[in-house]
Design a protein around this motif. Structure first.
Motif, PDB file in Angstrom:
ATOM      1  N   ALA A   3       2.235  -8.589 -13.815  1.00 41.25           N
ATOM      2  CA  ALA A   3       2.023  -8.824 -15.253  1.00 41.25           C
ATOM      3  C   ALA A   3       0.900  -7.908 -15.700  1.00 41.25           C
ATOM      4  O   ALA A   3      -0.247  -8.320 -15.805  1.00 41.25           O
ATOM      5  N   GLN A   4       1.237  -6.641 -15.920  1.00 42.99           N
ATOM      6  CA  GLN A   4       0.221  -5.646 -16.231  1.00 42.99           C
ATOM      7  C   GLN A   4      -0.551  -6.068 -17.473  1.00 42.99           C
ATOM      8  O   GLN A   4       0.019  -6.410 -18.508  1.00 42.99           O
TER       9      GLN A   4
ATOM     10  N   ARG B  41       5.968  -4.784 -15.657  1.00 41.49           N
ATOM     11  CA  ARG B  41       6.193  -5.268 -14.298  1.00 41.49           C
ATOM     12  C   ARG B  41       6.594  -4.099 -13.412  1.00 41.49           C
ATOM     13  O   ARG B  41       7.431  -3.277 -13.781  1.00 41.49           O
ATOM     14  N   MET B  42       6.007  -4.032 -12.225  1.00 43.19           N
ATOM     15  CA  MET B  42       6.256  -2.941 -11.292  1.00 43.19           C
ATOM     16  C   MET B  42       7.492  -3.238 -10.438  1.00 43.19           C
ATOM     17  O   MET B  42       7.565  -4.283  -9.795  1.00 43.19           O
ATOM     18  N   GLY B  43       8.455  -2.318 -10.456  1.00 39.46           N
ATOM     19  CA  GLY B  43       9.667  -2.489  -9.670  1.00 39.46           C
ATOM     20  C   GLY B  43       9.429  -2.260  -8.187  1.00 39.46           C
ATOM     21  O   GLY B  43       8.377  -1.767  -7.767  1.00 39.46           O
ATOM     22  N   ILE B  44      10.426  -2.595  -7.384  1.00 41.71           N
ATOM     23  CA  ILE B  44      10.271  -2.533  -5.933  1.00 41.71           C
ATOM     24  C   ILE B  44      10.039  -1.109  -5.443  1.00 41.71           C
ATOM     25  O   ILE B  44       9.206  -0.867  -4.563  1.00 41.71           O
ATOM     26  N   GLU B  45      10.771  -0.123  -5.979  1.00 41.48           N
ATOM     27  CA  GLU B  45      10.577   1.257  -5.537  1.00 41.48           C
ATOM     28  C   GLU B  45       9.177   1.742  -5.875  1.00 41.48           C
ATOM     29  O   GLU B  45       8.546   2.450  -5.081  1.00 41.48           O
ATOM     30  N   ARG B  46       8.688   1.371  -7.059  1.00 44.67           N
ATOM     31  CA  ARG B  46       7.341   1.772  -7.458  1.00 44.67           C
ATOM     32  C   ARG B  46       6.303   1.141  -6.528  1.00 44.67           C
ATOM     33  O   ARG B  46       5.310   1.785  -6.159  1.00 44.67           O
TER      34      ARG B  46
END
Length: 470
Positions: A252-253, A259-264
């Protein structure tokens, strides 16, 4: 009319001009050039006399107000605080809202989320009575490295909804006086050298930079996008400046609600491993379960997961939890012991009771449900605007329509009795801030007052900026 013709010589102070203005204000108050109660020049007048932008003066005034040097009165202007002469030049700056009881009836504060009382006060009263029944010899002794183990063990219930925290043990936890204290503790534990480098998102929770300053660290902003910190930008900064620590809010930036995805997440951790960086994973807003693995589970050897109860149960309890990297729990508790001797026994007794009975998680769910209703009210009113939000999160990020300046919109809203946070409050030193504002959900006021505040913002957004800024 102002009560003073005071002006500042910003050339006498190094650093950004808005900080030079803050130092000049401190100096003027200490030497008597600015007397308590004196009215200061308007933002535009002082900006003209100093040859700087109004935004520079507004930011300086804002920081000085947060320090307690100045006080802003809606419709009247900015004044030297009657208490300001007591403050020293190194007074810490925290972006916590201050509330004037005389203005509470006229102002709705949407700067920081305010929890609704959905049973916390009664639950805390019961926990306090339960703790009182157990008062004994232990209340006469200093908290030790192992004496809070009963509370750490109970606190594991808080993570029961995190399926990837199954391997976390009480030995991995450090109890702190809230999330900000947890961030400070991690920095004290990890940072080395005279001027260590810390990285944070270009728009970030202000507590990161306050903690960095108190630890004599240099903090640098890293470009962000819709998923948060950009790994390539972090890698380039590390190659240029080195560094020891990253501060991020992946679920929760704060303030953009991204929101940061899994690859990121994997890419960011790869950069951290490449440059041997420790990671602070800020989860103090305890966003609803995303199904994504935490950074702590993906990089257990270097990630410090920081959370607290301030946004979900009680800000006044000052209770936080840090999940340390594997094998670092004792080092974290030793740092806490040297810093503040651990949490007081009444607090750990009360919180252990709330965790063990399941009340803590129940209260969190009920508070999120109530704030969810407030969120729906906001989305229904402002749904035609460009908004960043998540279900269950207690703030919304509003990107302003073309023509609006964030500082101008915040000032106009304040004049209408609604307090907001402009994007520049989250920008790091010399960083660029977009024309956006963060709107926090106010659970501490009635639904009618909250709805009126949102309608006020909607009415402002429907007007052309030019007609307001003439």
């Amino acid at each position: 009319m102002t009560d003073t013709n005071w002006t500042a010589d910003l050339t006498r102070h190094s650093g950004p001009k808005y900080l030079a203005l803050v130092r000049a204000l401190r100096e003027g108050i200490r030497n008597g050039a600015l007397l308590p109660g004196a009215k200061l020049p308007t933002v535009r007048d002082l900006a003209y006399s100093l040859g700087v932008t109004p935004g520079t003066v507004a930011r300086g005034y804002q920081i000085a107000t947060q320090e307690g040097l100045l006080e802003a009165v809606v419709g009247r202007g900015t004044f030297v605080s009657s208490q300001s002469r007591r403050l020293g030049p190194t007074e810490a700056i925290y972006n916590l809202p201050t509330r004037d009881p005389d203005l509470d009836d006229a102002i709705v504060d949407l700067r920081s989320p305010q929890l609704p009382d959905i049973g916390q006060t009664e639950a805390l009263a019961r926990a306090m009575m339960k703790a009182a029944e157990g008062i004994g010899r232990q209340y006469l002794e200093y908290p030790g490295l192992k004496r809070d183990e009963y509370c750490r063990r109970a606190a594991l219930n808080w993570f029961s909804e995190y399926t990837d925290f199954d391997t976390v043990t009480p030995d991995d936890l450090v109890l702190t006086h809230g999330g900000q204290n947890g961030i400070m503790m991690v920095m004290q534990c990890c940072l080395r050298g005279e001027r260590p480098v810390i990285y944070a998102e270009a728009l970030a929770y202000p507590g990161f930079r306050h903690a960095a300053r108190l630890n004599r660290a240099e903090i640098r902003g890293i470009a962000i996008d819709d998923e948060g910190m950009v790994p390539e930008a972090l890698d380039a900064a590390c190659r240029r400046y080195g560094g020891q620590l990253i501060c991020v809010t992946p679920d929760a930036q704060n303030p953009t609600a991204g929101r940061m995805g899994i690859e990121r997440r994997h890419a960011l951790i790869a950069v951290a491993r490449r440059h041997d960086l420790q990671i602070i994973e800020d989860d103090c807003y305890t966003a609803p379960v995303t199904g994504l693995p935490s950074l702590r589970s993906l990089a257990p050897e270097r990630c410090w997961h920081v959370t607290s109860l301030s946004k979900s149960i009680s800000a006044g309890m000052r209770f936080g939890i840090v999940v340390a990297p594997d094998g670092m729990g004792e080092a974290g508790r030793l740092t806490a012991q040297h810093s503040y001797f651990g949490l007081s026994r009444p607090v750990t007794d009360m919180m252990a009771h709330l965790f063990e009975t399941g009340e803590a998680l129940d209260l969190k769910a009920r508070a999120q449900a109530e704030m969810g209703r407030r969120l729906q009210m906001l989305l229904q009113a402002l749904g035609d605007q460009e908004l960043g939000w998540q279900s269950g999160l207690s703030f919304v990020w509003l990107t302003l329509p073309l023509g609006w300046r964030a500082s101008a919109f915040a000032r106009m809203a304040e004049a209408e009795g609604v307090l907001l946070r402009a994007a520049d409050e989250y920008a790091l030193q010399d960083g660029q801030a977009p024309n956006a504002v963060r709107i926090a959900l106010a659970g501490g006021v009635s639904e009618d007052r909250f709805r009126q505040a949102i309608e006020t913002l909607k009415r402002l957004l429907e007007r052309m900026p030019d007609e307001l800024l003439v």
